[in-house]
Design an enzyme around this catalytic site. Structure first.
Site, short mmCIF file in Angstrom:
data_model
loop_
_atom_site.label_atom_id
_atom_site.label_comp_id
_atom_site.label_asym_id
_atom_site.label_seq_id
_atom_site.Cartn_x
_atom_site.Cartn_y
_atom_site.Cartn_z
N ASP A 231 -5.75 -3.96 7.08
CA ASP A 231 -5.54 -3.26 5.81
C ASP A 231 -4.10 -2.77 5.64
O ASP A 231 -3.59 -2.69 4.53
CB ASP A 231 -6.48 -2.05 5.74
CG ASP A 231 -7.57 -2.21 4.69
OD1 ASP A 231 -7.31 -2.85 3.66
OD2 ASP A 231 -8.67 -1.69 4.89
N HIS B 280 -5.21 -5.89 2.96
CA HIS B 280 -5.74 -4.94 1.98
C HIS B 280 -6.18 -5.69 0.72
O HIS B 280 -5.46 -6.55 0.22
CB HIS B 280 -4.66 -3.91 1.64
CG HIS B 280 -5.15 -2.74 0.87
ND1 HIS B 280 -6.18 -1.94 1.30
CD2 HIS B 280 -4.77 -2.22 -0.35
CE1 HIS B 280 -6.39 -0.99 0.42
NE2 HIS B 280 -5.56 -1.14 -0.59
N SER C 165 -10.00 0.85 -2.04
CA SER C 165 -8.68 1.49 -2.00
C SER C 165 -8.73 2.85 -2.70
O SER C 165 -9.54 3.70 -2.33
CB SER C 165 -7.62 0.56 -2.59
OG SER C 165 -6.32 1.01 -2.28
#
Length: 549
Positions: free
Chosen positions: A337, A456, A212
């Site tokens: 995601d 995610h 991320s």
């Protein structure tokens, strides 16, 4: 006879235990440190160092400085506080400004390790939160490097860096240039390069990896000219420098908004006032608004991140890929995601019995394509609905919304970064992946729909070996996924090729090149598919056009 065997085994175990391999006291540039040595199995030990300072307590809105050092032996056995940041619900702060520390896991076999590859982890958290140890449940820290280090025979390092206002606020000029958190990361990487040999590591074989905002940070660290010669390889998981949230376009506006919240002027005295303001007030002034909608998606609220400062980032990221020409690179995304973001923007996608209006999808698309005008919206809408039937099902609409979020926030920028890396590479290799192990919370009676893929951050538990650390919480297939990812990641750290190293892999991972934009799909079915196809897994060719769906 059995008694003799028992005695011999007991003696062997005793001798192995008392002569356990350990680095003992390690000399670093700041002074001597001593960690904790643990026994993992027969002739397998590990030294763990927690809380080694890699820089001094940072000055407010200043680059980090070298630590002055210490006398005696520093007992490095406890994690230090994370950098000052908002809590998860953004009602308070936690952490400290004294936070520039790192942690090291060093595996040993029959003898003390030397010349091991080094993997340096950079955590995510939207540049607002996170810590070098990660989330904790009953002393089981998410970012413990123990499983990766032990299974892959590599040294693992995790580091702390400033986040939120204190890490990324910028006026867009020299008064508050920004990127302090990125400078912290760079300083830690440089410290590792200078000191890791004393811990049994190879300073010329350092791989940085992150997820991320950490994945984007990895990307930034490969693009800055300040890391030349320090990094050999890099892995970006669900985040690259080109993501729409990666670089602040108008940092001055954000700085003025923060200044007004803490009663500072917005003229030429703003920077001086901000530097004297209570750090807790500054941190709270940079909280993320969690209220979102299709017209104001959550991703647009991520306003504290990197800036083009003419120093760490001398130009737009797209123009800096020549700096990564010799750095082997893996980048990839999770297949859903964008779900965590679109689920907040349009909550109905997680309600199986509730229709999600197509109008909501159009509004979200309009927000993502506002720079392209009506023509951009019309083109995007036709692209995403081209395979729809005349009356699409509830599931089709909901999944399409997740696809849109995934593409915009993560996947298309990652594909662009892969193209640019491959195009600029001289000696470097490029690899692409798609992680598609379904989220464990999907299904009837669970928070997520049955069609849920990998959300995610779903990859983190597998990379860090949690199915082995807490086996009762996982099925065997989850241990397979973890085994695969640790094998690919550590093989890559050793050789620059995820297929070659000490650990076997279930399928061959092809290179991503200018002519063959191939990728590897990672999930628990890889090994079964491999067996069904006689060991010759067919890896599809994929392009950014296809990935736009």
């Amino acid at each position: 006879m059995m008694l003799k065997v028992g005695v011999l085994v007991a003696v062997a175990v005793f001798l192995e235990t008392v002569s356990g391999t350990s680095l003992g006291v390690v000399y670093t540039e700041g002074g001597m440190v001593q960690g904790e040595n643990i026994r993992l199995g027969f002739r397998r030990h590990m030294d763990i160092f927690k809380g080694i300072p890699f820089a001094d307590i940072p000055g407010r809105f200043e680059k980090p400085k070298r630590h002055p050092g210490w006398d005696g032996v520093l007992k490095a056995t406890e994690y230090r506080k994370r950098c000052l940041q908002v809590n998860l619900i953004m009602t308070d702060t936690r952490g400290s400004e004294d936070c520039l520390y790192l942690n090291i896991w060093v595996p040993h076999g029959r003898s003390v390790s030397t010349g091991l590859p080094v993997m340096v982890w950079i955590y995510g958290g939207g540049f607002l939160a996170g810590g070098s140890m990660g989330a904790n449940f009953l002393d089981n820290y998410l970012y413990s490097g123990q499983e990766i280090a032990d299974r892959g025979n590599v040294i693992v390092v995790t580091l702390g860096y400033r986040v939120g206002t204190l890490g990324f606020l910028s006026t867009g000029d020299s008064s508050l240039p920004g990127n302090y958190g990125l400078w912290d990361q760079h300083t830690a990487i440089a410290w590792v390069h200078r000191n890791i040999r004393s811990f049994g590591g190879d300073p010329d074989n350092i791989t940085i990896f992150g997820e991320s905002a950490g994945g984007a940070s990895v990307s930034f660290q490969t693009l800055t000219p300040h890391n030349r010669g320090l990094i050999k390889r890099a892995i970006s998981q669900s985040g690259v420098a080109l993501c729409p949230w990666g670089v602040i376009k108008n940092p001055r506006r954000i700085a003025e908004e923060v200044a007004l919240k803490v009663n500072c002027p917005t003229d030429d005295k703003m920077a001086a006032c901000l530097k004297m303001t209570d750090p807790v007030l500054l941190t709270m002034a940079g909280t993320l608004s969690l209220s979102s909608s299709p017209d104001n998606p959550l991703v647009n609220n991520l306003v504290l991140s990197a800036v083009i400062d003419g120093d760490f980032l001398p130009d737009e990221p797209t123009n800096l890929f020549h700096n990564a020409a010799d750095i082997d690179y893996i980048a990839g995304v999770n297949d859903m995601d964008g779900h965590i973001f679109t689920g907040l923007d349009i909550p109905s996608i997680n309600a199986p019995l509730v229709d999600t209006p197509i109008e909501d999808m159009k509004r979200l698309l309009a927000s993502y394509t506002k720079d392209k005008g009506k023509a951009g919206l019309d083109n995007a809408y036709s692209t995403y609905t081209s395979s729809w039937e005349s009356n699409p099902s509830k599931e089709t609409v909901k999944r399409t919304i997740v696809d849109i979020g995934t593409d915009y926030i993560f996947l298309v920028p990652t594909q662009a970064a892969l193209y640019l890396h491959a195009a600029n590479a001289t000696t470097a290799r490029t690899y692409s992946y798609l992680f598609s192990q379904p989220n464990r919370m999907g299904g009837i009676g669970r928070p997520y729909p049955s069609w849920m893929g990998a959300d995610h951050a779903d990859d983190l538990q597998y990379v860090f070996g949690k199915p082995f650390t807490t086996p009762l919480a996982y099925w065997p297939r989850h241990r397979d996924v973890s085994r695969y990812m640790i094998a690919y990641w550590t093989n890559f750290a050793k050789t620059g090729d995820p297929n070659k190293g000490d650990l076997s892999v279930p399928a061959t991972w092809p290179k991503f090149t200018n002519t063959g934009h191939q990728f590897l799909e990672i999930n628990s079915k890889m090994d079964k598919r491999e067996r069904k196809r006689g060991g010759k897994k067919q890896v599809p060719c994929i392009s950014s056009v296809h990935l736009m769906r």
